[in-house]
Scaffold this motif. Structure first.
Motif, PDB file in Angstrom:
ATOM      1  N   LEU A 184       0.830  -1.203   0.000  1.00  0.00           N
ATOM      2  CA  LEU A 184       0.000   0.000   0.000  1.00  0.00           C
ATOM      3  C   LEU A 184       0.865   1.253   0.000  1.00  0.00           C
ATOM      4  N   ALA A 185       1.962   1.221   0.762  1.00  0.00           N
ATOM      5  CA  ALA A 185       2.868   2.374   0.776  1.00  0.00           C
ATOM      6  C   ALA A 185       3.505   2.571  -0.591  1.00  0.00           C
ATOM      7  N   ALA A 213       0.993   4.081  -2.936  1.00  0.00           N
ATOM      8  CA  ALA A 213       0.834   5.515  -2.665  1.00  0.00           C
ATOM      9  C   ALA A 213       1.985   6.307  -3.274  1.00  0.00           C
ATOM     10  N   THR A 221       1.521   6.548  -6.998  1.00  0.00           N
ATOM     11  CA  THR A 221       0.497   7.546  -7.315  1.00  0.00           C
ATOM     12  C   THR A 221       1.070   8.954  -7.227  1.00  0.00           C
ATOM     13  N   ALA A 222       1.817   9.224  -6.164  1.00  0.00           N
ATOM     14  CA  ALA A 222       2.398  10.556  -5.983  1.00  0.00           C
ATOM     15  C   ALA A 222       3.361  10.902  -7.110  1.00  0.00           C
ATOM     16  N   ASP A 267      -2.534   0.544  -9.060  1.00  0.00           N
ATOM     17  CA  ASP A 267      -2.768   0.890  -7.661  1.00  0.00           C
ATOM     18  C   ASP A 267      -4.133   0.389  -7.189  1.00  0.00           C
TER      19      ASP A 267
END
Length: 371
Positions: free
Chosen positions: A289-290, A293, A296-297, A347
């Motif tokens: 999950l990290a 993220a 995505t960033a 994601d």
């Protein structure tokens, strides 16, 4: 505009510039890795190594014939065994394999603590004391005639214990074209190939069990597939086990050696990725999950800002995707232009995979993978 508002915008611009700088660095790294990726010989020398090819197969009647025909056409390997491990198939996989002259080994059901594929691979590799090299090939992979000889030559020429020739990934539908190329893009972008090849660190590892070539003695020192019996990503786990046992291994260019189309529609693709993405990116649900993220960033947020810096970040992501696709035999244009959308879909699959893992609902090939 208040001082506080200007300050927040200033911080936001700084953060965006930082993300874009990382995007550019990753694109450059992908280009460097493209130059460093070991490439097999187009006309490899013949090998005297005794080679056993293990094909784990579960309900692969539609694939096994093409796979075995390609194996029968191998050149430059004087001593070649082919073993099909029938992993509880309910179709005609075993009969079709026997019709093509392959040795068919009915797999014992997985014991407690074992997943299906490691169990089948372990049984196919058992009793291989008279073998120098083990090759693991999935039934949906089609090898070029020189593939095994070329892979063994890479293994020996560079004093490696394991090589993972990454097959050319055939993608047809929009979902495939968005997601499939991200597999090789991730390791090309993030993994320092030469350091990974030399380093004993298990964390520096990328591998693909679709086509995996390993020195038999190194395989046994590492504990074989018994050492990765409960790993949903048994290919990466096997390379890590080889490293822990003092061996060396790395992913190599397999685009001229093998080709495969893993999934033919969205439901199959989603199920295939969801079974393992919870562990694929960060090694654990929280880590994955990290990692999602962070992706995505880096690759989704910048183009959404509508700024010049965001455009630079978008172009850097597209460049990294294009360089990797060209080097690994993928489709470059226009697919690379949709890179942010592909990352967003990946994601989403990560989130679904983590939820499925938590709920214990993940299944593959008719088997529940558990929690």
């Amino acid at each position: 505009m208040t001082t506080r508002t200007r300050g927040r915008r200033g911080v936001g611009r700084q953060v965006l510039r930082g993300l874009v700088a990382v995007d550019v660095a990753l694109a450059v790294h992908a280009a460097v890795n493209g130059a460093l990726l070991r490439t097999p010989a187009a006309d490899p020398p013949a090998t005297d190594d005794r080679v056993r090819v293990v094909v784990p197969a579960r309900d692969e009647a539609h694939q096994i014939g093409g796979c075995l025909d390609a194996l029968a056409a191998q050149t430059g390997v004087a001593h070649l065994q082919v073993v099909v491990v029938d992993d509880g198939s309910t179709d005609s996989t075993a009969d079709l394999a026997r019709d093509r002259g392959a040795t068919v080994l009915p797999a014992d059901p997985p014991r407690d603590g074992w997943l299906g594929k490691p169990n089948a691979c372990a049984q196919g590799a058992a009793g291989a004391a008279d073998v120098d090299v083990l090759v693991f090939v999935d039934a949906d992979v089609r090898l070029a005639p020189h593939a095994v000889a070329a892979a063994v030559h890479l293994l020996r020429a560079h004093d490696l214990d394991l090589v993972s020739p990454w097959p050319r990934q055939l993608a047809v539908t929009p979902a495939e074209r968005l997601v499939q190329p991200l597999q090789q893009w991730l390791w090309a972008t993030l993994l320092p190939l030469r350091a990974a090849e030399r380093s004993p660190r298990p964390s520096l590892a990328a591998a693909n069990g679709q086509f995996l070539v390993v020195d038999r003695a190194a395989y046994e020192r590492a504990g074989g597939h018994g050492a990765v019996r409960d790993e949903v990503l048994e290919d990466i786990a096997l390379l890590r086990a080889v490293k822990r046992a003092g061996g060396r291994g790395v992913v190599v260019d397999g685009s001229t050696l093998a080709a495969t189309r893993m999934y033919e529609d969205w439901p199959a693709l989603a199920a295939g990725y969801e079974k393992s993405l919870w562990a694929a990116l960060g090694g654990s649900p929280a880590g994955s999950l990290a990692a999602a993220a962070a992706l995505t960033a880096l690759h989704v947020v910048p183009p959404l800002t509508g700024t010049r810096a965001g455009l630079v970040g978008y172009l850097a992501g597209v460049a990294g995707r294009a360089v990797t696709a060209r080097r690994t035999g993928g489709r470059v244009w226009p697919d690379s232009l949709a890179h942010p959308l592909g990352v967003a879909v990946l994601d989403l699959l990560v989130v679904r995979s983590v939820l499925g893992r938590h709920r214990g609902t993940l299944r593959w090939r008719g088997r529940t993978l558990g929690r």
